[in-house]
Design a protein around this motif. Structure first.
Motif, mmCIF file in Angstrom:
data_model
loop_
_atom_site.group_PDB
_atom_site.id
_atom_site.type_symbol
_atom_site.label_atom_id
_atom_site.label_comp_id
_atom_site.label_asym_id
_atom_site.label_seq_id
_atom_site.Cartn_x
_atom_site.Cartn_y
_atom_site.Cartn_z
ATOM 1 N N LYS A 27 4.790 6.686 8.707
ATOM 2 C CA LYS A 27 3.774 5.636 8.667
ATOM 3 C C LYS A 27 4.261 4.389 9.394
ATOM 4 C CE LYS A 27 0.937 7.011 4.888
ATOM 5 N NZ LYS A 27 1.655 7.985 4.045
ATOM 6 N N ASP A 78 8.244 10.399 4.975
ATOM 7 C CA ASP A 78 6.815 10.082 5.029
ATOM 8 C C ASP A 78 6.576 8.627 5.386
ATOM 9 O OD1 ASP A 78 5.854 12.218 2.253
ATOM 10 O OD2 ASP A 78 5.977 12.594 4.412
ATOM 11 N N ILE A 79 7.367 7.777 4.780
ATOM 12 C CA ILE A 79 7.185 6.353 5.057
ATOM 13 C C ILE A 79 7.615 6.028 6.480
ATOM 14 C CG2 ILE A 79 7.983 4.044 4.421
ATOM 15 C CD1 ILE A 79 7.788 4.843 1.565
ATOM 16 N N GLU A 107 0.805 -1.212 0.000
ATOM 17 C CA GLU A 107 0.000 0.000 0.000
ATOM 18 C C GLU A 107 0.841 1.267 0.000
ATOM 19 O OE1 GLU A 107 -3.583 -0.088 0.639
ATOM 20 O OE2 GLU A 107 -3.503 2.070 0.215
ATOM 21 N N TYR A 108 1.881 1.298 0.835
ATOM 22 C CA TYR A 108 2.605 2.553 1.051
ATOM 23 C C TYR A 108 4.020 2.588 0.503
ATOM 24 C CZ TYR A 108 -1.259 3.457 4.226
ATOM 25 O OH TYR A 108 -2.505 3.632 4.745
#
Lengths: 310, 262, 379
Positions: free
Chosen positions: C44, C40-41, C22-23
């Motif tokens: 998450k 950003d990852i 997904e990411y």
């Protein structure tokens, strides 16, 4: 008196089911009765060949509120087969009625027939991967998708209209803010020609390619799920698939679409399927009548030009 | 609003199912999963529970295999799972399933809101929620894309084919949710590790007082085959794409393109 | 010993795969292209509790065990070796070391922020022109009252520039050679610590590699990790723990490459059949499938040893040895199977080839698996 019963809150669909009902009537001499909830529907269906039309008049106009009275009527009349339009409202009502009748219900049946005192149906399951044949003991309920059957002609006969006053209010439920869903452009579900785009399209600016082809062959534009749900390049009502639209065009041209079963199940009723994709082994070619293996950026403009010349 | 219940189904992952040469279905390598739209229902239950500080439990009916679903379910924000693992579920249709779930719910107590997925990933019959409501004598609101709880009432926004409508219900209600209602969060490691400590309880069908007739399916599967379309499968393989396009247009002209501009 | 994953481990693996798909996957090519640290990852990953996977709950860790950690590393690696490397350097090197050798105060001071991802961790080990094992370090740590003053340059610091906390290996006793190296916990914001440059790497681009300058960096004596002189032993064991995770990285990268080659082999038609039907191709695929399978089991085994507090250094070295061999040969074969397509920078295989090299490259002169294994055998 056992009978074949038909209901849809949508009178167009009800007329389609009437055709199905007449088919069933051929193998079992039972009357075909239709339940309607508006005057116009009752008139139209009586004229389209129903033996009897039961016009239910309740205070609440909410179609779902008729489930309780429909089940009472069917019980009283000892219905043997009930065909309900598989609109979202229809599926809701059908299941409630089936529960009250403690009867079996088949959803989204593709075919329905009498076999040995029971109803036999076919439908898809596992996301469109498999087709399942089932037998339902009587009384049997079946929901049938719109446009599975052709509409019975509105001048096929004149049935009796029986008006029944009913109590269908439920103080626990209040309906409000009913807004129609505004569609941008035509409804692809009824489009005659469709050009469909998938993830083979690299960027939104390239939609121009798709638009030109659609214009050249008089088609509506549709897409696979990712294009609308993930990228938002087209509104959600444009995507074809198991959880999206099901289409029945004369011609479907798919470009940059691999042809996963979840998409293909939405196009299976197309008369001619054309596929353009770079991957020779893409499943779409197994589902197509005609295919070109190639880059859509090369093939589609050529196709557009060729169609414009004709 | 005090107690939420989510009903979920433990299904074979259709991605793992293969179609054999004779069109029979090969489920040998298929793993089980929580049905996709049920994950949305569980997520909605978890979100409402977090927002309103109330409890959310789950109920599932399947074969013995459902025991493998418990930690998965409990890692998704649920407080407790009730499970019914019975051979009756092998041949169960929506009629039987709803009868079992309704009987179990009557035994477990009062729930203010019961959430279900719009339809299951395997059979997608979309019947469980409305049937359940009818059996419990409470309203059902189906195809819901948004739920709000206010003043002790549930306001559900439905997305139907041609319109959107808001349904406000006072008292217990069954709601079936559309996948667009939320995006289920991927459970974090701490939630997975904590699942083992959360309670689960078996409910036996034999203790629910259901008549044998209500446990016998009304819809019986006669055959299940791979669905394969019968198409021409003509692929144009000329060296020049222009030639392929020409051949395609010629074929279409025969079948479809007679009327231009229609 | 059971090799079956527990229910929790299976769920963790499933969820990690979903997360990666997904990411991470959609961002992988861009991360490789820009080589920018994937902030950003990482954010998450923090939400998924990935930053303290095997660390104790009292410090905010998930206590999911080292095996769960390697499962996650494998899943991340399938999508992006760089993202996996960021996590690996933070977890197996920095966080592991503090958890293993830190005092109660040090653990309390640093582990919570590492677990919550407020700070990323990194090891500052290698130096330009100095061999680690030989104890000739040029980064020195001179005791001054209740502090140490660090001076010198470190190179190839993975997560360098992005990290909030460095474990720096410096020479406290020049006379003692290898036994005179100590480990220090150094906050990235400490005065005198700067990033001289970032290195443009062949692979694992996105896991920043930096050169750090220590210009009279004053570090409290309380930040000495373990005893003075224990630095090399700490580094050796942490690198062993990292080797297990690097094995998982190779499994993930090679698995992704193999699947890509299989997909390609089924599609590519030559002499009127898919090339996957040719014995030469099948031999290559069979070889790599078997090797990846073996490596995966070895990783599970070594991770379980570590998790259960058993000796694992020799097994970790075996993984390092084997992974280098099979990881590189698998990727060489995948590129060959895919031919021109595989050689193209537009396709995923060429990135996987560059990344697997980064995963198996020996991190320092301490990384000599043959020596470790033989040493263990001949002891």
């Amino acid at each position: 008196m056992p009978g074949i019963w038909i209901y849809s809150e949508d009178s167009t669909v009800a007329r389609q089911l009437l055709t199905a009902g007449q088919e069933l009537k051929k193998t079992t001499d039972q009357s075909v009765n239709v339940i309607a909830i508006t005057d116009e529907a009752a008139q139209s269906l009586a004229g389209a060949g129903a033996d009897k039309v039961y016009l239910l008049k309740g205070i609440s106009a909410w179609p779902e509120s008729y489930a309780g009275v429909i089940d009472e009527l069917l019980k009283k009349e000892q219905a043997s087969v009930v065909l309900i339009g598989a609109t979202l409202r229809g599926k809701d009502v059908a299941a409630k009625v089936a529960a009250k009748l403690q009867a079996g219900l088949v959803t989204d049946a593709l075919t329905v027939q009498f076999v040995n005192d029971a109803i036999e149906t076919t439908r898809l399951m596992y996301g469109g991967l498999a087709i399942c044949t089932e037998v339902v003991s009587l009384p049997a309920l079946v929901t049938i998708p719109p446009r599975t059957f052709a509409e019975a002609s509105e001048t096929a006969g004149q049935g009796e209209i029986i008006t029944v006053e009913v109590t269908n209010e439920d103080s626990r439920v209040v309906i409000s803010n009913v807004c129609p869903i505004v569609r941008e452009g035509a409804d692809i579900a009824t489009a005659n020609r469709i050009v469909c785009v998938g993830r083979g399209l690299s960027k939104q600016e390239d939609m121009k390619l798709v638009e030109e082809l659609a214009a050249a062959c008089g088609a509506e534009i549709a897409c696979t799920r990712g294009i609308s749900e993930d990228y938002h390049w087209l509104p959600n009502d444009r995507y074809i698939g198991i959880s999206g639209q099901k289409v029945k065009p004369e011609l479907y041209i798919g470009m940059g679409i691999s042809g996963q079963v979840q998409h293909v199940v939405g196009i299976r009723d197309a008369k001619i399927i054309v596929a353009i994709d770079t991957n020779e082994k893409a499943p779409i070619f197994e589902a197509a009548d005609y295919g070109i293996v190639g880059d859509l950026y090369e093939v589609v403009p050529l196709l557009t030009a060729a169609l414009q010349k004709k | 609003m005090q107690k939420l219940l989510v009903c979920y189904k433990w299904v074979l992952d259709e991605q793992d199912i293969k179609i054999a040469g004779d069109l029979s279905l090969d489920t040998g390598r298929a793993k089980y999963k929580i049905s996709d739209y049920d994950k949305n229902a569980i997520e909605e239950g978890a979100l409402l529970a977090e927002l309103h500080g109330i409890s959310v439990e789950a109920l599932t009916f399947g074969t013995d295999a459902v025991k493998q679903s418990l930690k998965d379910a409990l890692s998704r924000g649920l407080d407790k799972v009730y499970w019914i693992g019975d051979a009756a579920s092998e041949q169960a249709d929506a009629f039987v399933t709803a009868n079992v779930l309704a009987a179990a719910i009557k035994k477990l107590g009062q729930y203010d809101l019961i959430l279900c997925g719009e339809g299951s990933a395997d059979t997608y019959s979309q019947q469980t929620a409305p049937r359940l409501a009818a059996l419990l004598d409470i309203p059902a609101v189906t195809f819901v894309q948004k739920i709000t709880v206010a003043d002790g009432k549930v306001i559900a926004t439905r997305k139907l084919g041609d319109c959107i409508e808001e349904v406000t219900v006072t008292g217990p209600v069954v709601i079936s949710v559309l996948p667009e209602i939320n995006k289920p969060r991927i459970p974090g490691l701490k939630q997975v590790m904590a699942a083992a400590k959360k309670p689960s309880e078996e409910v036996k069908v034999s203790e629910l007082g259901i008549a044998a007739e209500a446990l016998t399916a009304k819809v019986r599967a006669v055959s299940r085959k791979g669905y394969v379309m019968d198409r021409k499968k003509v692929v144009f393989k000329e060296a020049a794409q222009a030639d392929n396009v020409a051949k395609l247009v010629a074929s279409l002209a025969q079948h479809v393109l007679e009327e231009r501009g229609s | 010993m059971s090799y079956a994953l527990t229910e929790e481990q299976q769920l963790i693996q499933q969820n990690a795969r979903e997360f990666a798909t997904e990411y991470v996957e959609p961002a992988a090519a861009e991360i490789d292209h820009t080589a920018a640290h994937p902030a950003d990852i990482v954010k998450k990953m923090i939400e998924q509790d990935f930053l303290g996977i095997f660390l104790p709950g009292e410090f905010g860790g998930a206590e999911a065990g080292y095996l769960s950690y390697t499962l996650i590393i494998e899943e991340l690696s399938r999508a992006s070796g760089a993202v996996a490397a960021v996590l690996l350097n933070h977890a197996s090197l920095a966080a592991y070391s503090i958890n293993r050798w830190g005092s109660a105060e040090q653990k309390q001071a640093y582990l919570p922020s590492l677990c919550q991802g407020e700070k990323l961790g990194a090891f500052a080990l290698n130096e330009p022109g100095a061999a680690l094992g030989a104890g000739e370090h040029r980064v020195t740590a001179v005791k001054d009252g209740d502090s140490y003053v660090l001076s010198g340059r470190k190179c190839y610091v993975a997560n360098g520039g992005a990290a909030g906390l460095y474990i720096v290996f410096a020479q406290t006793d020049p006379e003692a050679g290898a036994k005179g190296i100590s480990a220090f916990l150094v906050d990235a914001k400490t005065d005198g610590l700067s990033v001289a440059r970032l290195i443009d790497k062949m692979g694992l681009r996105g896991c920043q590699s930096a050169e750090l300058v220590f210009d009279q960096v004053k570090v409290p004596a309380a930040n000495l990790l373990g005893a003075e002189g224990a630095g090399l032993a700490i580094a050796a064991e942490a690198l062993a723990a990292a080797s297990i995770a690097e094995g998982a990285m190779v499994v993930g990268i090679a698995q992704a490459a193999m699947e890509d080659a299989v997909k390609y082999g089924k599609q590519r038609i030559q002499f009127r059949r898919p090339i996957a039907t040719f014995p030469a191709i099948q031999s290559m695929l069979a070889e790599m499938a078997a090797n990846i399978h073996m490596l995966r089991l070895a990783v599970y085994d070594a991770a379980s040893l570590l998790e259960n507090g058993q000796a694992f250094v020799a097994e970790a070295a075996m993984i390092k040895l084997f992974a280098a061999r099979i990881g590189q040969s698998a990727l060489i074969d995948v590129i060959q199977i895919e031919g021109g397509y595989g050689y193209s920078q537009e396709m995923v295989a060429s990135r996987l080839y560059r990344d697997v090299k980064g995963a198996v490259i020996k991190n320092s002169s301490l990384d000599f698996p043959e020596k470790i294994i033989a040493g263990n055998l001949l002891a």
